[in-house]
Design a protein around this motif. Structure first.
Motif, PDB file in Angstrom:
ATOM      1  N   UNK A 139       0.869  -1.328   0.010  1.00 23.38           N
ATOM      2  CA  UNK A 139       0.081  -0.048   0.035  1.00 23.38           C
ATOM      3  C   UNK A 139       0.928   1.232  -0.096  1.00 23.38           C
ATOM      4  N   UNK A 140       2.004   1.302   0.263  1.00 26.53           N
ATOM      5  CA  UNK A 140       2.955   2.505   0.387  1.00 26.53           C
ATOM      6  C   UNK A 140       3.935   2.508  -0.793  1.00 26.53           C
ATOM      7  N   UNK A 141       3.643   1.545  -1.879  1.00 26.58           N
ATOM      8  CA  UNK A 141       4.615   1.694  -2.910  1.00 26.58           C
ATOM      9  C   UNK A 141       4.237   2.370  -4.248  1.00 26.58           C
ATOM     10  N   UNK A 142       5.150   3.364  -4.505  1.00 28.48           N
ATOM     11  CA  UNK A 142       4.659   4.115  -5.637  1.00 28.48           C
ATOM     12  C   UNK A 142       5.845   3.744  -6.726  1.00 28.48           C
ATOM     13  N   UNK A 143       5.574   3.201  -7.889  1.00 28.26           N
ATOM     14  CA  UNK A 143       6.479   3.055  -9.037  1.00 28.26           C
ATOM     15  C   UNK A 143       6.359   4.231  -9.882  1.00 28.26           C
ATOM     16  N   UNK A 144       7.454   5.023 -10.088  1.00 28.06           N
ATOM     17  CA  UNK A 144       7.413   6.053 -11.164  1.00 28.06           C
ATOM     18  C   UNK A 144       8.409   5.843 -12.587  1.00 28.06           C
ATOM     19  N   UNK A 145       7.786   6.471 -13.500  1.00 31.67           N
ATOM     20  CA  UNK A 145       8.511   6.475 -14.703  1.00 31.67           C
ATOM     21  C   UNK A 145       8.391   7.582 -15.640  1.00 31.67           C
ATOM     22  N   UNK A 146       9.299   8.143 -16.231  1.00 30.66           N
ATOM     23  CA  UNK A 146       9.179   9.404 -17.195  1.00 30.66           C
ATOM     24  C   UNK A 146       9.905   9.503 -18.469  1.00 30.66           C
TER      25      UNK A 146
END
Length: 438
Positions: free
Chosen positions: A352-359
């Motif tokens: 619930x606390x994991x955010x995966x980012x990409x750009x």
């Protein structure tokens, strides 16, 4: 005098026209005029334009007695435009919400440059969206510049509709559109070569509709031979501007690349005309070659004749087919392994606390995802942010203490399959499963 004159030429677009006009007139930024041109359209475009003009005093409509084509329809609108800046919008495309406010703010920040280049996204008939893959070029500086100072700006799509142009600059230089296909070429290259101050805006301001059918450039005809005359016009422009002679080698290469690209498209030229198109391209390539200019390897085929070109194309297709079959076999094996791995990971609860980012196709901490990451660290410090990067080079350039995973690695798959939040400004590669509650 409005800030923007939005010029909208219309021909056989009744199914898209209302969406286009609404995207302009519903903008939060109101200081605009719309100069819409009914290019003698045989459908209901003219009636739709008149309806909008009756409802909104910012809309002015020109009805042409003959169909003159996209370039000359834009020319017809130019004398009626009174805004500080010209904004050309094709009538099947749309502005994104807030686009004109963002453009106006950037123009003010840059002290009214000659040209502002902004970003776009391709939108597909089946619902997909893909941002311009060279978007990173727009975010590399906040300063104004010339094309000579930052020639990479010319790697972007050379079309008229991803830019705003200061009207007095256009009028002073006498820029107009020629007739025929590829009419953007003799406008955009001269404009960019001549501009004394160019600014960029790293924001998607326009949705570029990829039509399933009806795109004029996907019509098979000899009209695609117009591309040669359009480049001749650009070379004539350089002949009249000795101070811009430095651009001849660049334009020579661009011409070769563009013409070969037209030739390679299966839906552009009749098969019986392809050899003639190649010969005309090769002749122009010889005639306009600057003395001592180096010829890129991919364009040397223009020196060897159409038979050599055909042989190279056919051998390339054969090689690509072998490669495709090999990738297919590897993909099948990887898919079996991936399905096992995914089945294991997706049995585990979401983090619930994991955010995966990409750009920008995994190039680093950039763009809107970077802004979201910064704000999340401020207002939700319990969230753990992990960035996806393409390789070790991108990983080495990350800010200190940035947690990351390499694209395709086991860590990457664990992260995207268990993250509660996935943040990206382009598409994720292959199938990233969206689990319930993520």
């Amino acid at each position: 005098m409005p800030r923007f004159s939005v010029i909208v030429p219309c021909y056989k677009v009744q199914g898209f026209l209302r969406e286009c006009l609404d995207s302009v007139l519903d903008q939060s930024y109101r200081d605009i005029e719309v100069v819409a041109v009914d290019d003698c359209s045989p459908d209901d475009c003219g009636a739709i334009l008149d309806e909008y003009a009756a409802a909104d005093e910012r809309v002015r409509v020109l009805h042409l007695e003959d169909n003159v084509g996209l370039g000359r329809a834009r020319n017809a609108a130019l004398p009626h435009a009174t805004g500080d800046y010209l904004f050309f919008l094709d009538s099947d495309d749309t502005l994104t919400p807030g686009a004109l406010r963002a453009v106006a703010d950037r123009l003010a920040e840059a002290d009214d440059p000659d040209v502002l280049v902004f970003d776009y996204a391709r939108t597909y008939w089946w619902g997909g969206t893909r941002r311009n893959v060279l978007a990173h070029v727009l975010g590399e500086t906040d300063e104004t510049f010339t094309a000579a100072e930052r020639p990479e700006i010319l790697d972007l799509l050379m079309v008229v509709w991803n830019k705003a142009y200061r009207r007095d600059f256009v009028e002073r230089e006498g820029f107009t559109f020629p007739p025929g296909y590829y009419e953007d070429t003799p406008w955009t290259f001269p404009v960019m070569f001549a501009a004394g101050r160019i600014a960029t805006l790293d924001r998607v301001c326009l949705n570029y509709r990829q039509r399933r059918q009806g795109n004029i450039l996907s019509t098979t005809s000899r009209k695609h031979f117009d591309v040669h005359a359009q480049y001749e016009r650009v070379f004539a422009f350089l002949d009249d501007r000795p101070e811009l002679a430095r651009w001849r080698p660049f334009l020579h290469v661009k011409m070769g690349e563009h013409c070969l690209d037209v030739l390679s498209k299966p839906d552009r030229l009749p098969a019986s005309d392809k050899a003639e198109f190649f010969r005309r391209t090769a002749r122009m390539f010889r005639e306009y070659r600057p003395e001592g200019a180096e010829i890129p390897a991919e364009l040397r085929v223009l020196e060897h004749g159409y038979a050599a070109y055909r042989l190279r194309r056919e051998s390339g297709r054969a090689g690509r087919e072998l490669g495709r079959r090999a990738r297919q076999a590897r993909g099948a094996a990887a898919g079996r392994l991936g399905r096992v791995r995914t089945a294991v990971n997706t049995r585990r609860p979401l983090d619930a606390d994991l955010v995966v980012y990409s750009a920008f196709s995994h190039r680093g901490v950039l763009g809107d995802p970077a802004a979201i990451h910064r704000k999340a660290r401020e207002i939700a410090p319990h969230l753990r942010g992990v960035w996806v990067v393409r390789g070790e080079e991108e990983a080495a350039a990350l800010p200190p203490d940035t947690e990351h995973v390499l694209l395709g690695s086991a860590g990457y798959h664990r992260a995207v399959e268990r993250a509660a939040f996935l943040v990206n400004n382009v598409n994720w590669p292959w199938a990233v499963p969206k689990r319930p509650d993520s």
